[in-house]
Design a protein around this motif. Structure first.
Motif, PDB file in Angstrom:
ATOM      1  N   UNK A  26       0.840  -1.204   0.000  1.00 23.65           N
ATOM      2  CA  UNK A  26       0.000   0.000   0.000  1.00 23.65           C
ATOM      3  C   UNK A  26       0.874   1.253   0.000  1.00 23.65           C
ATOM      4  N   UNK A  27       1.974   1.233   0.751  1.00 20.32           N
ATOM      5  CA  UNK A  27       2.881   2.386   0.783  1.00 20.32           C
ATOM      6  C   UNK A  27       3.540   2.613  -0.573  1.00 20.32           C
ATOM      7  N   UNK A  28       3.943   1.549  -1.238  1.00 23.55           N
ATOM      8  CA  UNK A  28       4.534   1.689  -2.567  1.00 23.55           C
ATOM      9  C   UNK A  28       3.517   2.246  -3.560  1.00 23.55           C
ATOM     10  N   UNK A  29       2.283   1.777  -3.481  1.00 27.92           N
ATOM     11  CA  UNK A  29       1.232   2.286  -4.363  1.00 27.92           C
ATOM     12  C   UNK A  29       0.982   3.771  -4.101  1.00 27.92           C
ATOM     13  N   UNK A  82      -6.005   8.049  -1.092  1.00 26.09           N
ATOM     14  CA  UNK A  82      -5.693   6.677  -1.477  1.00 26.09           C
ATOM     15  C   UNK A  82      -6.543   5.739  -0.628  1.00 26.09           C
ATOM     16  N   UNK A  83      -7.236   4.841  -1.288  1.00 28.24           N
ATOM     17  CA  UNK A  83      -8.040   3.837  -0.591  1.00 28.24           C
ATOM     18  C   UNK A  83      -7.587   2.462  -1.081  1.00 28.24           C
ATOM     19  N   UNK A  84      -7.288   1.581  -0.148  1.00 25.90           N
ATOM     20  CA  UNK A  84      -6.941   0.191  -0.461  1.00 25.90           C
ATOM     21  C   UNK A  84      -8.165  -0.653  -0.158  1.00 25.90           C
ATOM     22  N   UNK A  94      -8.619 -10.048  -4.669  1.00 22.83           N
ATOM     23  CA  UNK A  94      -7.755  -9.157  -5.423  1.00 22.83           C
ATOM     24  C   UNK A  94      -7.621  -7.905  -4.565  1.00 22.83           C
ATOM     25  N   UNK A  95      -6.400  -7.538  -4.199  1.00 27.86           N
ATOM     26  CA  UNK A  95      -6.158  -6.318  -3.436  1.00 27.86           C
ATOM     27  C   UNK A  95      -5.732  -5.240  -4.418  1.00 27.86           C
ATOM     28  N   UNK A  96      -6.308  -4.070  -4.284  1.00 23.56           N
ATOM     29  CA  UNK A  96      -6.003  -2.990  -5.206  1.00 23.56           C
ATOM     30  C   UNK A  96      -6.057  -1.652  -4.455  1.00 23.56           C
ATOM     31  N   UNK A  97      -5.450  -0.647  -5.057  1.00 24.52           N
ATOM     32  CA  UNK A  97      -5.455   0.698  -4.490  1.00 24.52           C
ATOM     33  C   UNK A  97      -6.024   1.653  -5.525  1.00 24.52           C
ATOM     34  N   UNK A  98      -6.833   2.586  -5.057  1.00 31.86           N
ATOM     35  CA  UNK A  98      -7.398   3.619  -5.916  1.00 31.86           C
ATOM     36  C   UNK A  98      -6.895   4.958  -5.412  1.00 31.86           C
ATOM     37  N   UNK A  99      -6.250   5.695  -6.295  1.00 25.87           N
ATOM     38  CA  UNK A  99      -5.826   7.058  -5.977  1.00 25.87           C
ATOM     39  C   UNK A  99      -6.812   8.022  -6.601  1.00 25.87           C
ATOM     40  N   UNK A 100      -7.365   8.905  -5.777  1.00 25.17           N
ATOM     41  CA  UNK A 100      -8.339   9.893  -6.243  1.00 25.17           C
ATOM     42  C   UNK A 100      -7.756  11.286  -6.053  1.00 25.17           C
ATOM     43  N   UNK A 101      -7.899  12.130  -7.051  1.00 27.53           N
ATOM     44  CA  UNK A 101      -7.491  13.526  -6.939  1.00 27.53           C
ATOM     45  C   UNK A 101      -8.411  14.237  -5.948  1.00 27.53           C
ATOM     46  N   UNK A 102      -8.072  15.453  -5.562  1.00 29.60           N
ATOM     47  CA  UNK A 102      -8.886  16.196  -4.594  1.00 29.60           C
ATOM     48  C   UNK A 102     -10.309  16.425  -5.087  1.00 29.60           C
ATOM     49  N   UNK A 103     -10.531  16.392  -6.433  1.00 33.16           N
ATOM     50  CA  UNK A 103     -11.884  16.546  -6.976  1.00 33.16           C
ATOM     51  C   UNK A 103     -12.625  15.207  -7.097  1.00 33.16           C
ATOM     52  N   UNK A 104     -12.037  14.146  -6.567  1.00 33.27           N
ATOM     53  CA  UNK A 104     -12.587  12.794  -6.523  1.00 33.27           C
ATOM     54  C   UNK A 104     -12.633  12.105  -7.882  1.00 33.27           C
TER      55      UNK A 104
END
Length: 180
Positions: A26-29, A82-84, A94-104
């Motif tokens: 998660x930290x690397x993502x 960032x949400x894992x 399946x583990x995944x990470x989603x990065x969202x900008x400040x505007x979602x």
């Protein structure tokens, strides 16, 4: 040669090959998705009962009222979230990470761990790039605005549903004023 029935049954049920692969932590993502961040703050998004009902009415199963979120910042500037999360592929998580900008809107989706024997093509950058720029108003559905990969239908569908859920949960949290 004599075979014991119990040993034969155990051998028949044992998996022949382990398919689990860990690609990123998660930290690397977080560092990959937000390379400009100088720090991340842990936060918890909590949805009230009305927000949970609104998600359900919109066809999104939130699964939980509490969501751990990493808030990406550069100095005092908010870069995003960032949400894992985990979804079931066909049989395995399946583990995944989603990065969202400040505007979602989605900045990036990264597969952290993939445990299925088939469907690993969801890790292809071209497939994951389909999510970039999608936000709360996007359909985020296989066949609508996200293409399927033949042979990886369940993985594609479930990760897409997961990304849709993450976007919807954070949008609800923003509407109720609980998103940092």
């Amino acid at each position: 040669m004599r075979f014991e029935p119990l040993a034969l049954a155990a051998a028949a049920l044992a998996p022949a090959t382990a398919w689990a692969v860990d690609y990123l932590s998660a930290d690397q993502a977080a560092r990959l998705i937000f390379p400009d961040a100088d720090h991340f703050e842990a936060a918890t998004v909590e949805l009230d009962a009305a927000a949970m009902r609104r998600l359900q009415d919109a066809g999104v199963r939130a699964r939980s009222a509490r969501w751990p979120v990493q808030v990406a910042q550069r100095g005092d500037a908010l870069l995003g979230y960032l949400v894992v999360d985990n979804v079931v592929g066909k049989f395995e998580l399946i583990s995944y990470a989603v990065g969202l900008a400040h505007d979602l809107t989605v900045r990036q989706v990264e597969v952290l761990s993939y445990r299925e024997s088939h469907g690993h093509e969801i890790r292809l950058p071209a497939w994951r790039r389909q999510f970039v720029g999608k936000g709360p108003a996007s359909a985020l559905r296989i066949g609508d605005d996200i293409a399927n990969i033949s042979g990886a239908t369940l993985s594609c569908t479930h990760v897409t549903e997961g990304v849709r859920r993450v976007v919807a949960v954070l949008a609800q949290a923003r509407r109720q004023g609980t998103l940092p």
